[in-house]
Design an enzyme around this catalytic site. Sequence first.
Site, short mmCIF file in Angstrom:
data_model
loop_
_atom_site.label_atom_id
_atom_site.label_comp_id
_atom_site.label_asym_id
_atom_site.label_seq_id
_atom_site.Cartn_x
_atom_site.Cartn_y
_atom_site.Cartn_z
N GLY A 464 0.82 -1.20 0.00
CA GLY A 464 0.00 0.00 0.00
C GLY A 464 0.85 1.24 0.00
O GLY A 464 0.34 2.37 0.09
N GLY A 506 12.76 -1.38 0.64
CA GLY A 506 12.18 -1.98 -0.54
C GLY A 506 12.52 -1.27 -1.83
O GLY A 506 13.10 -1.86 -2.76
N ARG A 587 16.85 11.34 -2.24
CA ARG A 587 16.01 11.80 -3.34
C ARG A 587 14.58 11.32 -3.13
O ARG A 587 14.35 10.13 -2.89
CB ARG A 587 16.55 11.26 -4.66
CG ARG A 587 15.83 11.76 -5.89
CD ARG A 587 16.42 11.09 -7.14
NE ARG A 587 15.84 11.63 -8.36
CZ ARG A 587 16.03 11.11 -9.57
NH1 ARG A 587 16.83 10.05 -9.70
NH2 ARG A 587 15.47 11.64 -10.63
N PRO A 591 6.65 12.50 -4.99
CA PRO A 591 6.17 13.35 -3.89
C PRO A 591 4.80 12.94 -3.36
O PRO A 591 4.53 13.11 -2.18
CB PRO A 591 6.13 14.75 -4.52
CG PRO A 591 7.08 14.69 -5.66
CD PRO A 591 7.01 13.29 -6.18
N THR A 593 3.27 9.78 -3.25
CA THR A 593 3.32 8.60 -2.38
C THR A 593 4.24 8.84 -1.19
O THR A 593 4.00 8.30 -0.10
CB THR A 593 3.77 7.37 -3.17
OG1 THR A 593 5.03 7.63 -3.79
CG2 THR A 593 2.75 7.02 -4.25
N GLN A 597 3.45 8.40 2.87
CA GLN A 597 4.23 7.60 3.81
C GLN A 597 4.65 8.41 5.03
O GLN A 597 4.58 7.93 6.16
CB GLN A 597 5.46 7.03 3.09
CG GLN A 597 5.14 5.87 2.17
CD GLN A 597 4.57 4.69 2.92
OE1 GLN A 597 5.26 4.02 3.67
NE2 GLN A 597 3.29 4.44 2.75
N GLU A 664 9.44 4.51 7.39
CA GLU A 664 9.44 4.41 8.85
C GLU A 664 9.87 5.67 9.59
O GLU A 664 9.50 5.88 10.74
CB GLU A 664 10.33 3.22 9.27
CG GLU A 664 9.69 1.90 8.88
CD GLU A 664 10.63 0.72 8.93
OE1 GLU A 664 10.60 -0.02 9.93
OE2 GLU A 664 11.37 0.52 7.96
#
Length: 701
Positions: A464, A506, A587, A591, A593, A597, A664
């Site tokens: 997601g 990831g 980098r 922007p 997504t 997060q 995170e």
Amino acid sequence: MDPSPAAPAPSLGTPATRLEGREKVTGKARYAAEYALPDRAYGWPVPATVARGRVTAVDTAGALALPGVLAVLTPYDAPRLGPSEDPTLRVLQDPEVPHRGWYVALAVAETPEAARAAAAAVRVRYAAEPHDAVLHTGHPAAYTPEQVNGGYPAHREKGDAAAAFAAAPVRVDCAYAVPPLHNHPMEPHAATAHWDAGAGALTVYDSSQGSGLVRSTLAALFGLPADHVTVVSEHVGGAFGCKGTPRPHVVLAVMAARHTGRPVTLALPRRHLAAVVGHRAPTLHRVRLGAREDGTLTALAHEVTTHTSRVREFVEQAAVPSRVMYAAPALLTTHRVVPLDVPTPSWMRAPGEAPGMYALESAMDELACALGIDPVELRVRNEPAAEPDSGHPFSSRHLVECLREGAARFDWAAHRTPRRDGPLLIGTGVAAATYPVYVAPSSARAHALPDGRYLVQTNATDLGTGARTVLAQIAADALRVALDRVTVEIGHSALPQGSVAGGSAGTASWGWAVHDACTSLVALLARRSGPIPEAGVSVPADTTASAKQKSPYARHAFGAHFAQVQADTVTGEVRVRRLLGVFAAGRILNPLTARSQFVGGMVMGLGMALTEHSTMDPAFGDFTENDLASYHVPAHADVPDIEVHWLDEHDKHLNPVGGKGIGEIGIVGTAAAIGNAFHHATGRRIRELPLTPDRVLAALA
């Protein structure tokens, strides 16, 4: 052959919308429990009701007599499993019960309702044994492990921190507590398993962060060649770490499918998650800071006590971030762990950093108060020239810039006087954030198709986060084509190997392989003449050699959180009025997504500060808050308009795409900023999370 003589504008850095968004909002995207295979049956596990002991008998007669019930598996008749490095997966293999909630039987039936009724009808007798589920710093079973999660040494010491602290002109010595926390993804753990008896092959649809790891684990457990196992995790409804390794649900689904000869779906009820899929272990912190009158640190000691289960050792690395943050000539960081009769803890978003930085950044605020120095300025004065623990130079470190930028955007100086509005006390707080840069070996394959399109394959997992979209952007730029000419296939164990989706690694890991495959394909096409053949042209890439090279640099992302809160002196309710984060995370590839997060992490940090906690019941040995009615994640009304900004950071010591990982760091430091703002508003310090009304009213009294 030149794939694109007139290359379009770069795709990376643009806010591309999620490629699978339409599938998700229309219901076309299928999750693990939604594969309606012919003749499908359903499983429902039976959890143990004692905190420790042995199963002495299982009466299945009542369950088997119910309509639609196909089988009840028990420790006495379940299929035997092969070896596993994870003993939490060896379910129904013996009568031992290591903690409450451990699975002791499995009902299989024609419908989910019949399976649930059958599970409730199973009667289990136990020989209960005395148990211990209570963590405290003086526990006689506490020990210092060799390593903590992430492979870090449990104990590190540079200089004599105790002596330096004792000699410091200004000192703070504080204890903090973070309770057990639970991941609670929107999609609970689920799997659909199907055996092809004729071919001796197994297909599993699993809600997992890494189908490749599930594949190898199931192959070992069920004695199959790895190429006879297929695992699909195309769409996953959230994870936050608790789906990072295979969990008992997928083993039970495969067991049931083998036993019945039918496809079986097993979706865990949310109330089971606290006991069987991991949790953030509680952490007890002692932080000692010694400083000169000008605020420069002379000593930093961070000691952590946490728990693990008796099934498998997992130690939250909560003192490790203190090895990264501030220039202290004497530095001590250590962990002690207590094995208890509790479920096995595991990964939860930013394991180590989230609880560890709450303690460290709260202590830094207490030191700022003791010194009478602005909390932003105190952090700036203790900026290290190199990583304090290792001495390695930072590949890039823009924490000071994040603090300065955040202070300007927040208008920090104007809000440093606490104020009162009727019963509301209003204040502001700040905290720093950090998260390490990880990268894992991965592989990918890029195909040029005769119709002018491109297919890129890698066994990545999109939880997601938008990973599927960002990988397509990486591919499009490497191929020098428009984004709509690229198709990405992920989430299938037959694809080129991809690392587990975890550790904010990831995109960096899979993206590196995708970049290499696509650039190699461009070079190959440039050497060709004539049209693309019907079968296409393919190029593989494998980053194992590159990703395993040890960097001479300390590589971390950094950030700064600013919070304004109000505390109600009548009700004890604390609300966040404003939350701002500024990050330096390499980098920013997309922007749209990325902002999602960062915001998601900050919301999770808000929950950690104000609402989320779990209680270990010492009498029954289980977590009492085991559903969303009792475990309070923030709702829309709890969340203000969160502001997110980032610096344009160029770090040449990372990977070809230049990203540091952003999944995170948003949660790291948020709880401390909110706690520090509460102290600024009220003059009272609560050192145990969350800041619930009962604690607030007691503090204000």
